[in-house]
Design an enzyme around this catalytic site. Sequence first.
Site, short mmCIF file in Angstrom:
data_model
loop_
_atom_site.label_atom_id
_atom_site.label_comp_id
_atom_site.label_asym_id
_atom_site.label_seq_id
_atom_site.Cartn_x
_atom_site.Cartn_y
_atom_site.Cartn_z
N SER A 170 0.82 -1.40 0.04
CA SER A 170 0.05 0.12 -0.04
C SER A 170 0.91 1.21 0.09
CB SER A 170 -0.95 0.01 1.23
OG SER A 170 -2.04 0.81 1.12
N GLU A 171 0.56 2.32 -1.04
CA GLU A 171 1.68 3.24 -1.03
C GLU A 171 1.74 4.13 0.00
OE1 GLU A 171 -1.22 2.75 -2.93
OE2 GLU A 171 -2.14 4.43 -3.34
N ASN A 172 0.86 4.14 1.03
CA ASN A 172 1.17 5.09 2.35
C ASN A 172 2.47 4.52 3.02
OD1 ASN A 172 -0.80 3.05 2.84
ND2 ASN A 172 -0.83 3.81 4.94
N SER A 219 8.29 4.16 -0.65
CA SER A 219 7.24 3.64 -1.35
C SER A 219 7.07 3.50 -3.04
CB SER A 219 6.02 3.70 -0.69
OG SER A 219 4.82 3.32 -1.12
#
Lengths: 233, 217
Positions: free
Chosen positions: B45-47, B87
């Site tokens: 997840s890009e966070n 990320s």
Amino acid sequence: MINKKVANVSEAMEGVKDDMTLMVGGFGLCGIPENAINNLVKMNVKGLTCISNNAGVDDFGLGLLLHKRQIKKMISSYVGENDEFERQMLSGELEVELVPQGTLVERCRAAQSGFPAIFTPAGYGTEVAEGKEIREFNGKMYVLERAFEADFAFVKAWKGDAAGNLIFKGTARNFNPAMCGSAKITVAEVEELVPVGSLDPNQIHIPGIFVQRIFQGEKYEKRIEQLTVRKKA
Amino acid sequence: MLDKIGIAKRIAKEVKDGYYVNLGIGIPTLVANYVRDDIEVEFQSENGVLGMGPFPYEGEEDADLINAGKQTITTLPGASFFDSSLSFSMIRGQHVDLTILGAMEVSEEGDIANWKIPGKMVKGMGGAMDLVASAQNIIVAMMHTNKAGESKLLKKCSLPLTGVGCVKKIVTNLAVLEVTEDGFKLLERAPGISVEDIKKATEGQLIVDGEIPEMVL
């Protein structure tokens, strides 16, 4: 040890004035510098440009500043879930620059690292690339994106010491590390300010050199934006 | 015709052993529920998390542990946390094997629009532009037509673009299609859907080559 510790949030935010550009860490409401944001509301500084991935919700985070019309311009990647924001943007009261998330963080990191600009493939062929220099490398097209210039960066960490060393927790890390040292003054607030020497140097995420002022936040609400759970079988 | 869960189930078959996968918000999020359990896959997840697990049990949620949709999550053994810069290094640097995301429109050239409806909806692109600009393997999960019944598979996108020439495969409630140099190549039909139905719902160039099999879910 060079001491970065200040007594409280007011001292930490000395020098913040109208019309400044501020970087604000966090993703959604996760890992936002709650104490600094609440103090900006109290200081009532106006005409701010805020660089932050999101704009909070109506009654928390940067949404509090929007509500009091303290923000002139937002630079973000995603601004949903905020009705007041949408109203101000559509009516033209608020200036908004939408930036792809990976570009947003890299423009912070470029400022931190001494790069004037970076080339990224994100946004090529879209309105984000309009008016920007485009260059081809190895057959692929890239957009030139400039480093941010900011007066203050407000970040939030889990643990820190008076030397300014920081450790983050979970996904509350997000944009915070890239904003450290990316503005003229970096203010870090931590949940727990621990004695110098008690943090393992192997575990430090951001070395104190990137931080000018550090304080322990008075309290953290840590609001959850989307509570999703499953039932125990 | 498939529902959202059906689309997620069909896309789950594209997830292979050893893949690192980024799932967008909406139908893509559901894909995680239907991936075969005899293969090893890690969700990014890009966070800032790799090795995402299911939602937490009631009362065990942690405000410091969310996905990019801002939902509370858990991590699986072997998970890691990182900052936004690292990320997007995973994404831009093509270390993520498969990206699954939703769309408002896709063109026959593989352009995608999913972030803005001028004058109506401007929420922002989040990480979508970074994802589509770099991913080698992008699958779009969406309904074949919009609420007004108009095709979302077009000759040219009418909405502001998220990326150009990047979509490889599309799974809709009606069909599985591949984006080729000549247009949308029909690969599979949804149960109960004919090639004619798909032709009617597709504005862009549709290539029908031989017998089109029905999807196996």
